[in-house]
Design an enzyme around this catalytic site. Structure first.
Site, short mmCIF file in Angstrom:
data_model
loop_
_atom_site.label_atom_id
_atom_site.label_comp_id
_atom_site.label_asym_id
_atom_site.label_seq_id
_atom_site.Cartn_x
_atom_site.Cartn_y
_atom_site.Cartn_z
N GLY A 82 8.08 6.37 7.41
CA GLY A 82 9.25 6.32 8.27
C GLY A 82 9.35 5.03 9.06
O GLY A 82 10.45 4.57 9.39
N PHE A 83 8.21 4.42 9.36
CA PHE A 83 8.21 3.17 10.14
C PHE A 83 8.61 1.99 9.27
O PHE A 83 9.39 1.14 9.68
CB PHE A 83 6.81 2.95 10.73
CG PHE A 83 6.72 1.76 11.65
CD1 PHE A 83 6.90 1.89 13.01
CD2 PHE A 83 6.45 0.49 11.14
CE1 PHE A 83 6.82 0.79 13.85
CE2 PHE A 83 6.36 -0.61 11.98
CZ PHE A 83 6.55 -0.46 13.34
N LEU A 95 0.80 -1.22 0.00
CA LEU A 95 0.00 0.00 0.00
C LEU A 95 0.84 1.27 0.00
O LEU A 95 0.43 2.29 -0.54
CB LEU A 95 -0.93 0.03 1.23
CG LEU A 95 -2.00 -1.05 1.31
CD1 LEU A 95 -2.75 -0.94 2.64
CD2 LEU A 95 -2.97 -0.92 0.14
N GLY A 96 2.00 1.23 0.62
CA GLY A 96 2.83 2.43 0.71
C GLY A 96 3.96 2.23 1.70
O GLY A 96 4.11 1.16 2.30
N GLU A 97 4.73 3.28 1.89
CA GLU A 97 5.89 3.20 2.79
C GLU A 97 6.10 4.52 3.49
O GLU A 97 5.94 5.60 2.89
CB GLU A 97 7.14 2.82 2.00
CG GLU A 97 8.36 2.56 2.85
CD GLU A 97 9.50 1.94 2.04
OE1 GLU A 97 9.36 1.90 0.80
OE2 GLU A 97 10.49 1.50 2.65
N ASP A 145 2.82 14.69 14.94
CA ASP A 145 3.03 14.27 13.55
C ASP A 145 1.80 14.53 12.69
O ASP A 145 1.45 13.70 11.85
CB ASP A 145 3.42 12.80 13.49
CG ASP A 145 4.28 12.51 12.26
OD1 ASP A 145 4.70 13.47 11.59
OD2 ASP A 145 4.53 11.34 11.97
N LYS A 205 7.15 -0.50 5.56
CA LYS A 205 6.18 -0.74 4.49
C LYS A 205 4.83 -1.15 5.06
O LYS A 205 4.75 -1.77 6.12
CB LYS A 205 6.71 -1.82 3.55
CG LYS A 205 7.96 -1.39 2.79
CD LYS A 205 8.45 -2.48 1.86
CE LYS A 205 9.68 -2.01 1.09
NZ LYS A 205 10.19 -3.05 0.16
N LYS A 256 1.55 -2.91 9.03
CA LYS A 256 2.75 -2.08 8.90
C LYS A 256 3.93 -2.82 9.51
O LYS A 256 3.90 -3.22 10.67
CB LYS A 256 2.52 -0.74 9.61
CG LYS A 256 3.63 0.27 9.39
CD LYS A 256 3.15 1.70 9.66
CE LYS A 256 2.74 1.96 11.07
NZ LYS A 256 2.48 3.40 11.32
#
Length: 416
Positions: A103-104, A99-101, A220, A106, A122
Site C-alpha cells: 500500500g505504501f 522486492l515487492g509492492e 495492520d 515499491k 521502500k
C-alpha cells in the site's frame, strides 16, 4: 468447549493495527499520534536542515512523537539519506532490485555505501493507498521502538516530494510467501517453525501494547507484514497505520476504520471503536493461518470456507475435528497436544466479544509454553504405534487429559 491452562501473569492493555477498510465506515479521523507532547528530535538535533521537510510534514499533520519506555525520546535513531544516495544504492531502482509492492509503494533491495549494509528501501507511491501521514507515523514509531521482533528502521529520505524509508534487509521475505503463496519446490514451514514465528510476533505486539511508554495499537497485523530473518526469526513491519491507544479512563479510540478485510476485528469494523483487543483478533487470524495454511479470505473456496474464521468456529467446538484444521502440507508432522493448545489460544483470540479475548501478555505466556513443547518425530512415531485406531484423534484425546504444565499451577480458561 475448549479449555486451556496457563499461568496468568499481570498484563497491561493489549492491541494494534490494520489497513484501509474505510469503505465500510467513515468516522472522526483522529491524528495517529494525538496528545503526546514531546519535541521532535532527529539525530539528536532540532530542525536539522536535512530534516526540515519531515518537520514540516509533522507540523502540518499535527502529530507528536511518543516517548519510549524509559521516559526519554532518545532523539531518533533513524539516519537521514539523500534521494541520490538511495537511488545509487538500488542502481536507480533497477527491476532486478525490486522486492515487492504494498500500500505504501515499491520496495527495493539496495547496498548503501555510506553504512556498508544491505538494506530494503521502500519508496512512497504518491498515488498509492498510503501517504505522507503513514510515512511520518512509521518514522516516529520505529525511530523510538527497540525490540528484536520489530523491524529496524535504519533511516529515511524526506527530500522535496520524495519520501523513502530504509529498513534492515530481511532475507527470507514475508511470512505470506512461505505460508500462503508457497512457490513450487519450496519446503513448507514445519510445526516448530510456525509456532516460533507466532510466539515472536506476539512478543513484538506485547512490546507495542505494554512496554512502550505510550502504548501503540498496531492496526495492520497480517502475514504479509511479518518479515523473516535468518532462522525464520519474525519481525513485525509496516507501522504506517499505528495509532496511540486509549489512556486514562478511556476504553477506545474512535477513528476511521482501517484494516485488511479478514483480519479486521468485527466490533471495530462495525463501530469504529479501536481498542488494544482489535490487535488480538488480528493476531488470532494470523495464528489460524499458521495452523491451517489457509488464507483469511479465500475467494477460491466454497461459500462456507471463504472466510477462515467463520469456517473454523464450529470446528473449535469438537476436539475430534481438530486434525481436519491442520495444514495438509504438514503431513501429520505435529504434536497433538501442541495443536490442541495452539487452537485453544486461537479460539480465544478470535472471539467476537473483545472482553472474551485474552490480553497479549497471556498470549505470549501461552505460546512460549507451546513452543517449549517441540514436535519430535521419533517420540510422535512411538505414540502413533501405541494408538490402536484413529491415531491422530485418539492421541489428541489422551494428551488433553494430561494437559497441565510441569508445576501444575495453570488456570483453566474456557471458550464456547
Amino acid at each position: 468447549m475448549i479449555c486451556f491452562w496457563w499461568k496468568r501473569k499481570s498484563s497491561k492493555n493489549s492491541q494494534k493495527k490494520t489497513k484501509d477498510y474505510s469503505h465500510t465506515h467513515k468516522l472522526t479521523n483522529h491524528t495517529s499520534l494525538d496528545k503526546v507532547k514531546v519535541d521532535l528530535k532527529l539525530n539528536g538535533k532540532k530542525d536539522d536542515s536535512k530534516n526540515d521537510q519531515l518537520a514540516l510534514d509533522l507540523k502540518s499533520l499535527k502529530l507528536k512523537v511518543p516517548i519510549s519506555a524509559d521516559g526519554n525520546d532518545n532523539g531518533s535513531r533513524a539516519q537521514t539519506f539523500s534521494f541520490d544516495e538511495l537511488a545509487a544504492a538500488t542502481g536507480n531502482f533497477r527491476s532486478d532490485c525490486f522486492l515487492g509492492e504494498g500500500g505504501f509503494g515499491k520496495v527495493y533491495r539496495g547496498q548503501l555505501e555510506k553504512i556498508n549494509q544491505v538494506v530494503a528501501i521502500k519508496q512512497l507511491d504518491p498515488h498509492g493507498v498510503q501517504g505522507i501521514r503513514e510515512f511520518v507515523v512509521e518514522v516516529l514509531t520505529l525511530s523510538l521502538a527497540d525490540h528484536p521482533n520489530l523491524v529496524k528502521l535504519i533511516g529515511f529520505c524526506a527530500e522535496g516530494e520524495q519520501r523513502l524509508l530504509v529498513y534492515e534487509y530481511m532475507p527470507l521475505g514475508s511470512l505470506e510467501s512461505h505460508l500462503l503463496d508457497l512457490l513450487p519446490g519450496r519446503k513448507p514451514l514445519d510445526w516448530n517453525t510456525r509456532m516460533k514465528i507466532a510466539a515472536g510476533a506476539a512478543s513484538g505486539l506485547e512490546y507495542l501494547h505494554n512496554k512502550m511508554k505510550t502504548p501503540v495499537i498496531y492496526r495492520d497485523l497480517k502475514c504479509s507484514n511479518i518479515l523473516l530473518g535468518e532462522g525464520y526469526h519474525p519481525k513485525l513491519s509496516d507501522f504506517g497505520l499505528a495509532i496511540v491507544g486509549p489512556s486514562g479512563d478511556k476504553t477506545h479510540v474512535s477513528t476511521r476504520v482501517m484494516g485488511t478485510y479478514g483480519y479486521c476485528a468485527p466490533d471495530y469494523a462495525m463501530t469504529g471503536k479501536l481498542t488494544f483487543k482489535s490487535d488480538i483478533y488480528s493476531f488470532g487470524v494470523v495464528l489460524l493461518e499458521l495452523i491451517t495454511g489457509r488464507k483469511a479470505i479465500d475467494p477460491t473456496k466454497s461459500h462456507k470456507e471463504k472466510n477462515l474464521v467463520a469456517w473454523a468456529r464450529p470446528l473449535f467446538k469438537d476436539r475430534k475435528k481438530f486434525p481436519q484444521m491442520v495444514d495438509p502440507l504438514l503431513e501429520g508432522q505435529y504434536p497433538a497436544r501442541g495443536l490442541y493448545q495452539a487452537l485453544a489460544i486461537t479460539a480465544m483470540c478470535v472471539q467476537e466479544q473483545p472482553n472474551m479475548q485474552p490480553a497479549i501478555g497471556d498470549v505470549v505466556t501461552a505460546l512460549n509454553y507451546v513452543t517449549s513443547q517441540k514436535y519430535d518425530p521419533q517420540i510422535d512415531r512411538v505414540q502413533r504405534c501405541r494408538s490402536p485406531s484413529s491415531p491422530r484423534v485418539r492421541r489428541g484425546d489422551h494428551k488433553h487429559k494430561h494437559n497441565v504444565s510441569d508445576d501444575g499451577n495453570e488456570r483453566d480458561r474456557s471458550v464456547n
